[in-house]
Scaffold this motif. Structure first.
Motif, PDB file in Angstrom:
ATOM      1  N   ASP A 129      -2.909  -9.092  -5.419  1.00 29.88           N
ATOM      2  CA  ASP A 129      -3.159  -9.774  -6.729  1.00 29.88           C
ATOM      3  C   ASP A 129      -4.577  -9.717  -6.673  1.00 29.88           C
ATOM      4  O   ASP A 129      -5.452 -10.161  -7.658  1.00 29.88           O
ATOM      5  CB  ASP A 129      -2.666 -11.254  -6.662  1.00 29.88           C
ATOM      6  CG  ASP A 129      -2.974 -12.179  -5.506  1.00 29.88           C
ATOM      7  OD1 ASP A 129      -2.905 -11.407  -4.491  1.00 29.88           O
ATOM      8  OD2 ASP A 129      -3.179 -13.151  -5.689  1.00 29.88           O
ATOM      9  N   LYS A 130      -5.380  -9.718  -5.445  1.00 25.20           N
ATOM     10  CA  LYS A 130      -6.796  -9.890  -5.440  1.00 25.20           C
ATOM     11  C   LYS A 130      -7.348  -8.345  -5.831  1.00 25.20           C
ATOM     12  O   LYS A 130      -8.647  -8.189  -6.136  1.00 25.20           O
ATOM     13  CB  LYS A 130      -7.171 -10.119  -4.242  1.00 25.20           C
ATOM     14  CG  LYS A 130      -6.705 -11.553  -3.611  1.00 25.20           C
ATOM     15  CD  LYS A 130      -7.235 -12.759  -4.705  1.00 25.20           C
ATOM     16  CE  LYS A 130      -6.785 -13.977  -4.181  1.00 25.20           C
ATOM     17  NZ  LYS A 130      -7.275 -14.912  -5.117  1.00 25.20           N
ATOM     18  N   PHE A 131      -6.610  -7.103  -5.495  1.00 24.76           N
ATOM     19  CA  PHE A 131      -7.038  -5.844  -5.802  1.00 24.76           C
ATOM     20  C   PHE A 131      -6.881  -5.516  -7.267  1.00 24.76           C
ATOM     21  O   PHE A 131      -5.642  -5.109  -7.518  1.00 24.76           O
ATOM     22  CB  PHE A 131      -6.507  -5.067  -4.850  1.00 24.76           C
ATOM     23  CG  PHE A 131      -7.094  -3.397  -5.097  1.00 24.76           C
ATOM     24  CD1 PHE A 131      -8.160  -3.196  -4.702  1.00 24.76           C
ATOM     25  CD2 PHE A 131      -6.325  -2.369  -5.400  1.00 24.76           C
ATOM     26  CE1 PHE A 131      -8.864  -1.966  -4.814  1.00 24.76           C
ATOM     27  CE2 PHE A 131      -6.618  -1.321  -5.290  1.00 24.76           C
ATOM     28  CZ  PHE A 131      -7.817  -0.829  -5.030  1.00 24.76           C
ATOM     29  N   GLU A 132      -7.538  -5.912  -8.207  1.00 23.09           N
ATOM     30  CA  GLU A 132      -6.961  -5.777  -9.753  1.00 23.09           C
ATOM     31  C   GLU A 132      -6.422  -4.546 -10.176  1.00 23.09           C
ATOM     32  O   GLU A 132      -5.678  -4.458 -11.157  1.00 23.09           O
ATOM     33  CB  GLU A 132      -8.336  -6.182 -10.450  1.00 23.09           C
ATOM     34  CG  GLU A 132      -8.040  -6.827 -11.749  1.00 23.09           C
ATOM     35  CD  GLU A 132      -9.332  -7.327 -12.383  1.00 23.09           C
ATOM     36  OE1 GLU A 132      -9.976  -6.578 -13.308  1.00 23.09           O
ATOM     37  OE2 GLU A 132      -9.517  -8.579 -12.094  1.00 23.09           O
ATOM     38  N   PRO A 133      -6.995  -3.320  -9.601  1.00 20.28           N
ATOM     39  CA  PRO A 133      -6.537  -1.950 -10.041  1.00 20.28           C
ATOM     40  C   PRO A 133      -5.011  -1.988 -10.050  1.00 20.28           C
ATOM     41  O   PRO A 133      -4.364  -1.333 -11.201  1.00 20.28           O
ATOM     42  CB  PRO A 133      -6.944  -1.118  -9.494  1.00 20.28           C
ATOM     43  CG  PRO A 133      -8.527  -1.427  -8.962  1.00 20.28           C
ATOM     44  CD  PRO A 133      -7.998  -3.175  -8.713  1.00 20.28           C
ATOM     45  N   VAL A 134      -4.408  -2.297  -9.225  1.00 21.24           N
ATOM     46  CA  VAL A 134      -2.839  -2.479  -8.942  1.00 21.24           C
ATOM     47  C   VAL A 134      -2.226  -3.125 -10.197  1.00 21.24           C
ATOM     48  O   VAL A 134      -1.233  -2.501 -10.643  1.00 21.24           O
ATOM     49  CB  VAL A 134      -2.480  -2.974  -7.809  1.00 21.24           C
ATOM     50  CG1 VAL A 134      -0.877  -2.938  -7.779  1.00 21.24           C
ATOM     51  CG2 VAL A 134      -2.720  -2.061  -6.613  1.00 21.24           C
ATOM     52  N   PRO A 198       5.349 -10.353  -8.020  1.00 18.54           N
ATOM     53  CA  PRO A 198       4.466 -11.544  -7.529  1.00 18.54           C
ATOM     54  C   PRO A 198       3.481 -10.795  -6.443  1.00 18.54           C
ATOM     55  O   PRO A 198       3.724 -10.856  -5.249  1.00 18.54           O
ATOM     56  CB  PRO A 198       5.405 -12.506  -6.681  1.00 18.54           C
ATOM     57  CG  PRO A 198       6.825 -11.585  -6.429  1.00 18.54           C
ATOM     58  CD  PRO A 198       6.780 -10.555  -7.452  1.00 18.54           C
ATOM     59  N   LEU A 199       2.419 -10.163  -7.201  1.00 12.61           N
ATOM     60  CA  LEU A 199       1.774  -9.189  -6.351  1.00 12.61           C
ATOM     61  C   LEU A 199       0.875 -10.185  -5.078  1.00 12.61           C
ATOM     62  O   LEU A 199       0.264  -9.385  -4.405  1.00 12.61           O
ATOM     63  CB  LEU A 199       0.682  -8.592  -7.145  1.00 12.61           C
ATOM     64  CG  LEU A 199       1.077  -7.614  -8.185  1.00 12.61           C
ATOM     65  CD1 LEU A 199      -0.113  -7.153  -9.114  1.00 12.61           C
ATOM     66  CD2 LEU A 199       1.818  -6.747  -7.360  1.00 12.61           C
ATOM     67  N   ASP A 200       0.971 -11.411  -5.338  1.00 14.67           N
ATOM     68  CA  ASP A 200       0.141 -12.263  -4.050  1.00 14.67           C
ATOM     69  C   ASP A 200       1.097 -12.075  -2.822  1.00 14.67           C
ATOM     70  O   ASP A 200       0.726 -12.559  -1.665  1.00 14.67           O
ATOM     71  CB  ASP A 200      -0.119 -13.531  -4.565  1.00 14.67           C
ATOM     72  CG  ASP A 200       1.118 -14.149  -4.877  1.00 14.67           C
ATOM     73  OD1 ASP A 200       2.189 -13.784  -5.466  1.00 14.67           O
ATOM     74  OD2 ASP A 200       1.356 -15.633  -4.837  1.00 14.67           O
ATOM     75  N   LYS A 201       2.374 -11.477  -2.892  1.00 11.53           N
ATOM     76  CA  LYS A 201       3.365 -11.553  -1.738  1.00 11.53           C
ATOM     77  C   LYS A 201       3.003 -10.253  -1.151  1.00 11.53           C
ATOM     78  O   LYS A 201       3.766 -10.004  -0.213  1.00 11.53           O
ATOM     79  CB  LYS A 201       4.552 -11.788  -2.404  1.00 11.53           C
ATOM     80  CG  LYS A 201       5.176 -12.808  -3.059  1.00 11.53           C
ATOM     81  CD  LYS A 201       4.975 -14.209  -2.268  1.00 11.53           C
ATOM     82  CE  LYS A 201       4.980 -15.498  -3.136  1.00 11.53           C
ATOM     83  NZ  LYS A 201       4.836 -16.546  -2.539  1.00 11.53           N
ATOM     84  N   TYR A 202       2.259  -9.437  -1.482  1.00 10.16           N
ATOM     85  CA  TYR A 202       2.102  -7.990  -0.769  1.00 10.16           C
ATOM     86  C   TYR A 202       0.854  -7.865  -0.417  1.00 10.16           C
ATOM     87  O   TYR A 202      -0.087  -8.336  -1.139  1.00 10.16           O
ATOM     88  CB  TYR A 202       2.712  -6.837  -1.800  1.00 10.16           C
ATOM     89  CG  TYR A 202       3.897  -7.037  -2.196  1.00 10.16           C
ATOM     90  CD1 TYR A 202       5.140  -6.329  -1.737  1.00 10.16           C
ATOM     91  CD2 TYR A 202       4.414  -7.666  -3.487  1.00 10.16           C
ATOM     92  CE1 TYR A 202       6.557  -6.705  -2.135  1.00 10.16           C
ATOM     93  CE2 TYR A 202       5.640  -8.024  -4.015  1.00 10.16           C
ATOM     94  CZ  TYR A 202       6.588  -7.169  -3.447  1.00 10.16           C
ATOM     95  OH  TYR A 202       7.972  -7.679  -3.737  1.00 10.16           O
ATOM     96  N   LYS A 203       0.460  -6.953   0.543  1.00 17.53           N
ATOM     97  CA  LYS A 203      -0.879  -6.789   1.003  1.00 17.53           C
ATOM     98  C   LYS A 203      -1.157  -4.947   0.545  1.00 17.53           C
ATOM     99  O   LYS A 203       0.020  -4.386   0.258  1.00 17.53           O
ATOM    100  CB  LYS A 203      -0.923  -6.795   2.293  1.00 17.53           C
ATOM    101  CG  LYS A 203      -0.884  -8.530   2.884  1.00 17.53           C
ATOM    102  CD  LYS A 203      -1.046  -8.499   4.279  1.00 17.53           C
ATOM    103  CE  LYS A 203      -0.884 -10.090   4.701  1.00 17.53           C
ATOM    104  NZ  LYS A 203      -0.835 -10.354   6.035  1.00 17.53           N
ATOM    105  N   LEU A 204      -2.318  -4.713   0.682  1.00 18.60           N
ATOM    106  CA  LEU A 204      -2.624  -3.458   0.313  1.00 18.60           C
ATOM    107  C   LEU A 204      -1.976  -2.207   1.378  1.00 18.60           C
ATOM    108  O   LEU A 204      -1.586  -1.203   0.662  1.00 18.60           O
ATOM    109  CB  LEU A 204      -4.301  -3.361   0.292  1.00 18.60           C
ATOM    110  CG  LEU A 204      -4.926  -2.147  -0.230  1.00 18.60           C
ATOM    111  CD1 LEU A 204      -4.555  -2.354  -1.916  1.00 18.60           C
ATOM    112  CD2 LEU A 204      -6.202  -2.006  -0.005  1.00 18.60           C
ATOM    113  N   GLN A 205      -1.733  -2.858   2.537  1.00 21.19           N
ATOM    114  CA  GLN A 205      -1.154  -1.792   3.547  1.00 21.19           C
ATOM    115  C   GLN A 205       0.146  -1.528   3.078  1.00 21.19           C
ATOM    116  O   GLN A 205       0.834  -0.556   3.764  1.00 21.19           O
ATOM    117  CB  GLN A 205      -1.327  -2.248   4.839  1.00 21.19           C
ATOM    118  CG  GLN A 205      -0.393  -3.842   4.928  1.00 21.19           C
ATOM    119  CD  GLN A 205      -0.704  -4.297   6.378  1.00 21.19           C
ATOM    120  OE1 GLN A 205      -1.196  -3.576   7.110  1.00 21.19           O
ATOM    121  NE2 GLN A 205       0.206  -5.367   6.989  1.00 21.19           N
TER     122      GLN A 205
END
Length: 646
Positions: A129-134, A198-205
């Motif tokens: 959720d912090k990496f807006e392009p996704v 819920p994108l805050d539940k996932y990480k970039l990795q």
């Protein structure tokens, strides 16, 4: 023209496009507070230390505002329209986007791993959720940005796995199959949106190799805010893929602030200020507050005029019309990323301050260009008389040959007050005059910020949408052809909305110029009717008919992007209807599919009666009828992909 010092509405040729709401204390000619930016010494001048300055270094904006041509929310979904909203105290990084620096700092060439290598952030721990392009992607566009995802089993890509679970249930797919195999089996799954998780539940990795994908590979990357890339606001300017222009080594790149002059000055023809549109030697007629320079022969006695008091033309493409096409006079000593403007000038104290102004850009297809530099003022640096000042590369011409800059309302007001004081039976010293001017602005200019009034025109309560074409629409079709995709396909060959062709005559002795993104000839009846409907349109047609030179700006004034798109829609519907009833000689059946696209483009190029697949070319010889159709059909597929049409 300060967007941040007044409560005003900005207009584009009478059309509302932005509203700002200032705090009550920010009125008149109140001076900007000056930040302490890191500097280094260069050729006796202070030079910004780009190794330490970041986009996050700059103070918050001084008022609220919105730049919203079609009243659409900022990111739901992104469109090609520039949409910006900000509140008092917001930092520039919350307003500016990656696309605003496409040509300057080229931030789209960064990867998240690049940024992490500079700022030290733990890239793998960043939540999506912090990496807006996704959040702007669907599964298909995500795999286009990160092609290696196609090779991973679904079970190893948690966001895609959970998106499929959410839509298909546990038994609806095989988690051991790769993402690529699954999409090949069911292409419609590519339309599932990442924003539905819920994108805050996932990480970039959780998205393998996402950290090494360039930002520019993601769909709608240009709309990503600077703040939408974790710690990008902490990257020093010197580390950008294309840093600000370095110190110029010529003697004229650095000068001395000889004297600071107020708005009582007039007829300054030898200047080094202006814009990247009008050049950097725009003369000033009246209200010419400026600093006079000393130094090398090429700058001695020249003036850098204050943008708080004078405006010039700026911007490019369709967006050049924003702010009535105006920006503060100044310079671009560090490149196109931002403009540097002399702002506050105190003649009694012998000081001058600089301010920065940013712009909004919308590149891509269609290329709308960039607005004038009007997002500011943002405090930059201050100088005193006898002190050195960095100027960047200075044109050695004498200047003064072009049109005069436009005085702002505060320039007119201060000049009038100075003249009244001089006519008084007991005239005061110039220092006293300027001191009183400064005090009087809080009452006499309470509703007008420096430089704003010249942008204000009577409103007809319409918006920029009345001159810009509508947002591309996949559902606007005729005969199975998406009109907006076809429009983009042809404009990639023909030009932009402000394109103007050479003066030519056809075999019937009809003479004129090709205009706009589809190069419609000015002698066409429908084009002439559109132009004639505008005030001054008849006179403009006379110029076209005589072959007189015209600018792209004039062309768009009388044949706007919206006019062009409406005409194209009518024209295309007619061509598609005719082409679909013709017989394709390669199949013996009516034209369909790619061949229908080719035939429609051929008729656009050569007229409705042009022979099918002819090798005849136009007067320029670049395309034959056949190759033009093939090129347009290829462009159409690309346009469909960029629009997200299925």
């Amino acid at each position: 023209m300060s967007l941040f010092l007044s409560g005003l509405t900005l207009f584009i040729q009478g059309k509302t496009v932005a509203q700002t709401t200032p705090p009550a204390s920010l009125v008149g000619s109140q001076q900007l507070s000056q930040p302490t930016l890191p500097t280094v010494q260069y050729a006796d001048s202070l030079f910004p230390d780009w190794e330490k300055i970041t986009l996050g270094s700059f103070p918050g904006l001084e008022s609220s505002g919105q730049f919203d041509p079609q009243q659409q929310p900022l990111h739901t979904p992104p469109t090609f329209e520039p949409v910006k909203t900000w509140n008092q105290g917001d930092k520039p990084v919350q307003v500016l986007s990656l696309g605003d620096f496409t040509d300057s700092f080229k931030l789209q060439e960064f990867t998240m791993e690049d940024v992490a290598g500079i700022t030290g952030i733990d890239v793998d721990s960043i939540t999506l959720d912090k990496f807006e392009p996704v959040g702007f992607q669907d599964v298909k566009s995500l795999t286009e940005a990160i092609p290696s995802l196609l090779e991973f089993p679904i079970a190893q890509v948690p966001p895609i796995r959970d998106l499929l679970l959410q839509n298909l249930g546990p038994g609806g797919f095989d988690p051991n199959k790769t993402v690529g195999q699954t999409l090949a089996q069911a292409p419609q799954l590519g339309q599932l949106r990442m924003a539905d998780l819920p994108l805050d539940k996932y990480k970039l990795q959780d998205l393998p190799n996402a950290k090494i994908a360039q930002f520019g590979a993601f769909k709608d990357w240009s709309f990503v805010s600077i703040e939408g890339i974790p710690t990008l606001d902490a990257v020093p300017f010197a580390k950008f893929p294309q840093p600000p222009t370095g110190p110029d080594t010529s003697p004229s790149s650095s000068g001395i602030v000889d004297i600071a002059f107020g708005a009582a000055e007039s007829d300054r023809t030898r200047t080094i200020s202006g814009s990247n549109v009008e050049g950097y030697n725009v003369p000033c007629k009246e209200g010419c507050a400026h600093i006079e320079l000393a130094g090398s022969d090429s700058i001695l006695g020249k003036g850098w005029v204050s943008g708080k008091y004078q405006e010039v033309r700026g911007g490019e493409g369709v967006l050049a019309q924003v702010n009535n096409g105006k920006e503060p006079t100044g310079r671009n000593p560090f490149g196109e990323g931002f403009k540097v403007v002399i702002w506050d000038i105190s003649e009694p104290q012998g000081t001058a301050s600089e301010a920065m102004f940013f712009r909004f850009c919308r590149r891509g297809t269609p290329d709308l260009g960039c607005t004038p530099y009007f997002l500011g003022p943002i405090p930059f640096m201050t100088f005193k008389e006898t002190g050195n000042i960095y100027l960047g590369k200075v044109d050695s011409s004498s200047g003064g040959s072009g049109a005069y800059s436009t005085p702002t309302q505060i320039a007119i007001s201060e000049r009038q007050q100075a003249q009244q004081q001089l006519k008084s039976p007991n005239p005061k010293s110039s220092s006293a005059i300027r001191s009183e001017n400064s005090k009087s602005q809080n009452s006499s200019q309470s509703a007008t910020a420096p430089g704003t009034n010249s942008f204000i025109r009577p409103s007809n309560n319409s918006t920029l949408s009345s001159i810009l074409p509508p947002t591309p629409d996949c559902n606007k079709q005729t005969g199975g052809v998406v009109l907006d995709a076809m429009s983009q396909a042809l404009s990639q060959i023909e030009g932009n909305y402000d394109s103007v062709g050479p003066y030519v005559c056809d075999s019937s002795k009809n003479c004129g110029r090709a205009l706009g993104s589809h190069q419609y000839m000015s002698y066409r009846t429908d084009v002439r009717q559109s132009i004639e409907s505008k005030p001054g349109g008849v006179d403009f047609l006379k110029l076209l008919d005589k072959g007189q030179p015209i600018t792209g700006e004039q062309a768009m004034q009388y044949f706007s992007p919206l006019d062009q798109q409406q005409l194209f829609d009518q024209d295309a519907q007619s061509l598609i209807d005719k082409a679909s009833r013709e017989i394709d000689p390669t199949t013996g059946q009516p034209f369909t599919g790619d061949r229908l696209l080719e035939r429609v483009a051929q008729m656009h190029f050569g007229g409705q009666g042009v022979p099918i697949d002819s090798n005849a070319t136009d007067v320029f010889g670049k395309y034959s009828v056949k190759s033009y159709g093939e090129t347009a059909a290829g462009n159409y597929k690309n346009a469909m992909n960029s629009m997200g049409c299925r």
